[in-house]
Design an enzyme around this catalytic site. Structure first.
Site, PDB file in Angstrom:
ATOM      1  N   LYS A  42       6.698  -1.723   3.918  1.00  0.00           N
ATOM      2  CA  LYS A  42       7.300  -2.366   2.744  1.00  0.00           C
ATOM      3  C   LYS A  42       7.018  -1.538   1.486  1.00  0.00           C
ATOM      4  CE  LYS A  42       5.768  -6.220   0.640  1.00  0.00           C
ATOM      5  NZ  LYS A  42       5.931  -6.009  -0.814  1.00  0.00           N
ATOM      6  N   ASP A  69      11.220  -3.994  -1.253  1.00  0.00           N
ATOM      7  CA  ASP A  69      10.915  -5.299  -1.859  1.00  0.00           C
ATOM      8  C   ASP A  69      11.021  -5.209  -3.380  1.00  0.00           C
ATOM      9  OD1 ASP A  69      10.043  -7.909  -2.164  1.00  0.00           O
ATOM     10  OD2 ASP A  69       7.928  -7.426  -1.822  1.00  0.00           O
ATOM     11  N   LYS A  71      12.968  -7.461  -5.164  1.00  0.00           N
ATOM     12  CA  LYS A  71      13.192  -8.826  -5.673  1.00  0.00           C
ATOM     13  C   LYS A  71      14.226  -8.835  -6.807  1.00  0.00           C
ATOM     14  CE  LYS A  71       8.687 -10.636  -4.295  1.00  0.00           C
ATOM     15  NZ  LYS A  71       8.000  -9.410  -3.833  1.00  0.00           N
ATOM     16  N   ASP A  74      19.574 -10.453 -11.218  1.00  0.00           N
ATOM     17  CA  ASP A  74      20.348  -9.926 -12.347  1.00  0.00           C
ATOM     18  C   ASP A  74      21.774 -10.468 -12.192  1.00  0.00           C
ATOM     19  OD1 ASP A  74      21.295  -8.250 -14.484  1.00  0.00           O
ATOM     20  OD2 ASP A  74      19.804  -6.741 -13.955  1.00  0.00           O
ATOM     21  N   THR A 130       4.652 -16.825  -3.062  1.00  0.00           N
ATOM     22  CA  THR A 130       3.401 -17.343  -2.484  1.00  0.00           C
ATOM     23  C   THR A 130       2.324 -17.514  -3.548  1.00  0.00           C
ATOM     24  OG1 THR A 130       3.127 -15.052  -1.768  1.00  0.00           O
ATOM     25  CG2 THR A 130       3.608 -16.656  -0.076  1.00  0.00           C
ATOM     26  N   ARG A 210      -3.308  -6.562   1.403  1.00  0.00           N
ATOM     27  CA  ARG A 210      -4.713  -6.277   1.117  1.00  0.00           C
ATOM     28  C   ARG A 210      -5.675  -6.708   2.220  1.00  0.00           C
ATOM     29  NH1 ARG A 210      -4.134  -8.677  -4.854  1.00  0.00           N
ATOM     30  NH2 ARG A 210      -2.559  -9.841  -3.681  1.00  0.00           N
TER      31      ARG A 210
HETATM   32  O1  C5P Z   1      -1.908  -7.798  -0.582  1.00  0.00           O
HETATM   33  P1  C5P Z   1      -1.058  -8.991  -0.266  1.00  0.00           P
HETATM   34  O2  C5P Z   1      -1.127  -9.422   1.169  1.00  0.00           O
HETATM   35  O3  C5P Z   1      -1.250 -10.141  -1.224  1.00  0.00           O
HETATM   36  O4  C5P Z   1       0.420  -8.420  -0.476  1.00  0.00           O
HETATM   37  C1  C5P Z   1       1.534  -9.203  -0.350  1.00  0.00           C
HETATM   38  C2  C5P Z   1       2.729  -8.331  -0.550  1.00  0.00           C
HETATM   39  O5  C5P Z   1       3.859  -9.161  -0.333  1.00  0.00           O
HETATM   40  C3  C5P Z   1       2.852  -7.749  -1.942  1.00  0.00           C
HETATM   41  O6  C5P Z   1       3.474  -6.474  -1.809  1.00  0.00           O
HETATM   42  C4  C5P Z   1       3.765  -8.714  -2.664  1.00  0.00           C
HETATM   43  O7  C5P Z   1       4.538  -8.091  -3.657  1.00  0.00           O
HETATM   44  C5  C5P Z   1       4.641  -9.208  -1.519  1.00  0.00           C
HETATM   45  N1  C5P Z   1       5.238 -10.527  -1.655  1.00  0.00           N
HETATM   46  C6  C5P Z   1       4.526 -11.667  -1.919  1.00  0.00           C
HETATM   47  N2  C5P Z   1       5.145 -12.871  -2.069  1.00  0.00           N
HETATM   48  C7  C5P Z   1       6.458 -12.966  -1.924  1.00  0.00           C
HETATM   49  C8  C5P Z   1       7.206 -11.832  -1.601  1.00  0.00           C
HETATM   50  C9  C5P Z   1       6.552 -10.612  -1.456  1.00  0.00           C
HETATM   51  O8  C5P Z   1       3.295 -11.608  -2.023  1.00  0.00           O
HETATM   52  N3  C5P Z   1       7.059 -14.137  -2.015  1.00  0.00           N
END
Ligand code: C5P
Length: 232
Positions: A42, A69, A71, A74, A130, A210
């Site tokens: 991603k 990703d 998002k 617009d 989330t 992470r």
């Molecule tokens: O490190 P972590 O597991 O929190 O990363 C989540 C990844 O998923 C990040 O790249 C974030 O931008 C992406 N994401 C998210 N929530 C969403 C869509 C994408 O956390 N609804």
């Protein structure tokens, strides 16, 4: 690296690695280091701003299926044209905020389709972030339905939202971010799920960031995610 329908016997096919790093060489190193555990990589806002289309082309050239990703949110014309350019890079998935509305999502779907040659590729509608603690179940259902009726290939939602999705979402690929190994920090995510609970609840693709990339031993953490999915 194929975007085929995930199989329960192959954890790798359910896993997308979030390359949230600041440059191309870090992205290629991370993707290569953990390639055996992930079928998708991603590219998000940070990496795309830093390294742009060349990093996407480099990942595609290395054989990775790329989930872009960005998002999008617009006016429809801008989104249609941007989605077409993203598809021309060879990405498998591109995200757009469902909050942008039906006309915007349909424009994203049409723009992407105009330049994509990949089977199963398409737009993922982001329902409710989330990190959002306030959104109601009704809003989730409304956005999931809009993603389906607008022609999205899939939707993005929290693991805990999967059980609330309406029947209209049945055909969509369900992508779940905010995934954490048990005992791992939630960071800025408000609505987390473990890999096994997200898969068992109907998630198709789990976004792993992470919980693996900041682990002391990234390969061991990736292996732990994969192992936790075996048999589900
Ligand atoms: O490190 P972590 O597991 O929190 O990363 C989540 C990844 O998923 C990040 O790249 C974030 O931008 C992406 N994401 C998210 N929530 C969403 C869509 C994408 O956390 N609804």
């Amino acid at each position: 690296m194929s975007p085929e329908t995930p199989s329960p016997r192959e954890p790798r096919r359910h896993l997308a690695l979030a390359l949230d790093v600041p440059d191309e060489s870090a992205a290629l190193d991370l993707a290569g280091e953990l390639a055996e555990y992930f079928s998708l990589v991603k590219v998000g806002f940070e990496l795309f701003v830093a390294a742009g289309p060349p990093v996407v082309r480099a990942l595609v050239a290395e054989g990775f299926a790329v989930f872009l990703d960005l998002k999008l949110h617009d006016i429809p014309n801008t989104v249609r044209n941007g989605a077409a350019r993203a598809a021309a890079l060879g990405v498998t998935y591109l995200t757009a905020h469902v909050a942008g509305g039906g006309a915007m999502l349909e424009a994203a779907v049409a723009g992407f389709a105009s330049e994509s040659a990949l089977e199963g590729a398409g737009i993922l509608g982001v329902t409710v972030l989330t990190s959002d603690k306030e959104a109601t179940p009704a809003l989730l259902v409304e956005r999931a339905e809009l993603a389906a009726t607008s022609g999205c290939a899939g939707l993005v939602c929290a693991g805990g939202d999967l059980a609330l999705l309406p029947p209209a979402a049945g055909r969509l690929v369900k992508v779940v971010p905010g995934v954490r190994l048990p005992g791992s920090s939630a960071d800025d995510q408000a609505r987390t799920a473990t890999p096994s609970s997200a898969l068992a609840a109907g998630g198709d693709i789990l976004v792993i960031g992470r919980t693996v990339t900041k682990a002391q031993d990234r390969r061991a953490a990736a292996a732990a995610v994969a192992a936790s999915l075996a048999g589900i």
